[in-house]
Design an enzyme around this catalytic site. Structure first.
Site: not given
Ligand code: 4AZ
Length: 346
Positions: A130, A184, A283, A285
């Site tokens: 993502h 993801d 942030g 991620s």
């Protein structure tokens, strides 16, 4: 054919060249190259013993057409740190990069810091799908990856290494279903301006991947790291790398009513601190959730999503990395790095 020979080369210590760059292939494991490569430190050309010009003595091992190379992190040297401070993202503490040396910072031209990532092999960073809004249309030449960075807006030439992205591989089933953030996961193949992969230093090391489909029991303490927000409503990302302790939650708990219900599926798991004080946040991620198993750090999760940060009953949700070992092996062509060989067997 095996033979003995001495080859002179600039033995850039522990740096490995990426495949396809005209030099060598991935860092070779001892089993792959017969354990025969030794950097002797002697200068075969001048006999001066100058530090910068080493001789690589190949005592045994198959002759190949590619240049020999110095060892880098192999599947046998992953997950090691030189810093063991108990730094306790939201609720965490500033961490020197040496305590999370696999931590990668991914930047995008114009927008700046994009996401975290983790070095899983000298040429490969694992992150979240993502992070790339444009999916497979992402312009990879606008991406850069740094290792060895303790602060995202400071340059530390002695510790950091910069790379461009040779390849971006987003999981083909990311968001294919109507489950938000399903699959993801993404891989970045990195190369330095000199065409090389990660140099193994105290501030840049690989993390171990556990064997496929293994998971630690609920309640286990793990660590999440990232450069993201220190609070849900922060105006900007943390300048410094931070890490926080979180505990693994059972799938049953995380899929229960006050938690996330069916928003969480088998490709995800949840982790939180029992008092809801520590969590990943915006942030973070793409960054790692790592757990110490017998003194080595194994990456079980990629920071993926969550309802806010450090909210009660709303733990951080992580991509379940061990569901993707086969996909990682296929895309990186490095089955040895995904086999979980360093994982202790009972
Ligand atoms: C984000 O937006 C994000 N609390 C990442 C993790 C969490 C929330 C948001 C988990 O990148």
């Amino acid at each position: 054919m095996l033979l003995n020979r001495t080859v002179s080369l600039q033995c850039a210590p522990l740096r490995t060249a990426c495949p396809g760059t005209g030099a060598a292939t991935e860092a070779l494991s001892p089993s792959q190259h017969g354990g025969g490569n030794v950097c002797t430190g002697a200068n075969s050309k001048t006999g001066s013993g100058a530090q910068t010009d080493w001789a690589l003595t190949i005592t045994a091992g198959p002759v190949s057409t590619v240049a020999p190379q110095a060892p880098g992190d192999t599947e046998l040297t992953c997950g090691e740190t030189t810093q063991h401070q108990q730094y306790r993202v939201v609720g965490g503490m500033v961490a020197p990069i040496e305590s999370q040396p696999w931590m990668a910072a991914i930047f995008q031209k114009r927008s700046g810091f994009l996401c975290g990532g983790s070095l899983i092999a000298p040429c490969w960073v694992l992150t979240a799908a993502h992070c790339f809004q444009d999916g497979n249309s992402t312009t990879t030449r606008h991406l850069s990856v740094y290792l060895g960075k303790s602060a995202i807006n400071e340059t530390d030439v002695d510790r950091e290494q910069r790379f461009t992205v040779e390849q971006l591989v987003i999981h083909p089933k990311y968001m294919e279903s109507n489950v938000k953030y399903n699959n993801d996961i993404a891989l970045l193949k990195i190369r330095s301006p000199g065409g090389e992969c990660a140099l193994r230093t105290a501030s840049a090391r690989t993390v171990c991947l556990p064997p496929a489909h293994t998971m630690l029991p609920p309640g286990m303490e793990c660590i999440v790291a990232g450069y993201g927000n220190e609070r849900e409503r922060a105006w900007h990302y943390s300048q410094y790398l931070r890490q926080a302790q979180v505990k693994l939650l059972s799938q049953r708990t995380c899929k229960s009513k006050p938690y996330y219900g069916n928003l969480v599926n088998q490709n995800m798991f949840c982790a939180a601190s029992p008092d809801w004080s520590s969590d990943a946040c915006q942030g973070d991620s793409g960054g790692p959730l790592v757990c110490n198993v017998s003194g080595r750090m194994f990456m079980f999760g990629v920071v993926s999503w969550g309802d806010g940060c450090a909210r009660k009953y709303k733990p951080g949700v992580y991509t379940r990395v061990t569901n993707f070992n086969n996909w990682i092996a296929e895309k990186t062509e490095l089955p040895a790095f995904t086999a979980g060989v360093m994982y202790p067997t009972k």
